[in-house]
Design an enzyme around this catalytic site. Structure first.
Site, PDB file in Angstrom:
ATOM      1  N   GLU A 151       7.870 -21.862   8.182  1.00  0.00           N
ATOM      2  CA  GLU A 151       8.142 -20.990   9.327  1.00  0.00           C
ATOM      3  C   GLU A 151       9.262 -21.521  10.213  1.00  0.00           C
ATOM      4  O   GLU A 151       9.790 -20.797  11.051  1.00  0.00           O
ATOM      5  CB  GLU A 151       6.880 -20.763  10.153  1.00  0.00           C
ATOM      6  N   GLU A 192       0.812  -1.218   0.000  1.00  0.00           N
ATOM      7  CA  GLU A 192       0.000   0.000   0.000  1.00  0.00           C
ATOM      8  C   GLU A 192       0.847   1.271   0.000  1.00  0.00           C
ATOM      9  O   GLU A 192       0.329   2.366  -0.248  1.00  0.00           O
ATOM     10  CB  GLU A 192      -0.933   0.012   1.216  1.00  0.00           C
TER      11      GLU A 192
END
Length: 295
Positions: A113, A82
């Protein structure tokens, strides 16, 4: 161990969630989200420290790099993507690295992970330097991929920050500024995409927005470096000119074109009654801050 983490405990208020009405479920979720807001408010001092690290990195030509796995990584990506349309930044200026790569955006990548070596490789792949700042995001505060990324970042001299949702987080040990939001047990036990995710998103919003204000990407509360890539954003850009300078819609359109679509340049042209080149020079001398360029 997971069982000792507050985010993994059962929430006493939702032990009978499956017996609640829809309205009752919505009410308790809303109440729990309020708790997340309060938890974030208790970490403002620590968030401020991270913002200062980010501003310092930007001023020395460095980048902000978010690192996370699962929901945490996706939230980092959401904030990063953004920034170019909102603040006119280069895509490389704010980045997000997800455990498991781009595939992890839409699906779980088994073992990603836990892959500590991959974290180092991923940071090396983007050319991490000591000028950058790395922010590790992990609700548990102990995700191996994120721990490894922060450890490597510190080794090469980059600034580091961390965002966890448990007290005494492992990732805090490798952070120059550590945020520990105590969001507590989730409505669904262990589902940290809920309160923890909400809290993390709020913190990321604060970090990116306050940092961009700190490098002159905002005038008043207007997005003066907005990239007008569609008609909606072009109209927003012109509306900013009208509100910031008091010109008519027709004049705003004319100055917008003369300023080559650069909102902050147009503002300086209007308020200082100068040409494009002088406005650009003023902004350069003011390091991009419109208010300073108008003095």
């Amino acid at each position: 161990m997971l069982e000792h983490l507050a985010t993994e405990q059962r929430n006493e208020k939702t032990k009978h969630l499956d017996g609640m009405t829809t309205r009752e479920i919505l009410h308790v979720m809303n109440e729990e989200d309020r708790a997340a807001v309060i938890a974030v408010s208790k970490q403002l001092d620590c968030i401020e420290k991270i913002v200062h690290l980010v501003i310092a990195a930007f001023r020395r030509g460095g980048r902000l790099i978010y690192v996370g796995a699962g929901t945490s990584g996706r939230l980092g990506l959401l904030d990063a993507v953004e920034c170019p349309p909102t603040f006119g930044t280069e895509p490389s200026m704010v980045q997000a690295i997800l455990a498991g790569g781009l595939k992890a955006i839409s699906e779980a990548v088994e073992g990603a992970e836990d892959d500590e070596e991959a974290a180092v490789r991923d940071l090396q792949a983007v050319g991490l330097t000591k000028n950058d700042v790395v922010i590790g995001i992990a609700a548990s505060g102990r995700t191996p991929y994120v721990v490894s990324a922060l450890r490597y970042a510190k080794q090469i001299g980059a600034a580091t920050g961390s965002i966890a949702c448990n007290k005494g987080a492992v990732i805090s040990q490798y952070a120059d500024a550590a945020v520990e939001i105590e969001t507590g047990p989730e409505v669904l036990a262990g589902s940290t995409r809920l309160k923890a995710g909400t809290a993390q998103k709020m913190v990321l919003n604060m970090i990116s927005t306050a940092s961009m204000v700190g490098i002159g990407k905002v005038y008043g509360n207007w997005m003066v470096d907005v990239q007008a890539t569609n008609e909606k954003l072009k109209e927003r850009a012109k509306r900013i000119l009208i509100e910031a300078t008091g010109v008519s819609a027709e004049e705003a359109s004319r100055y917008y074109e003369q300023a080559k679509g650069e909102v902050k340049t147009a503002i300086v042209m209007i308020l200082r009654q100068c040409g494009y080149e002088e406005a650009k020079e003023r902004l350069q001398q003011a390091e991009g801050f419109v208010r300073k360029a108008l003095e």
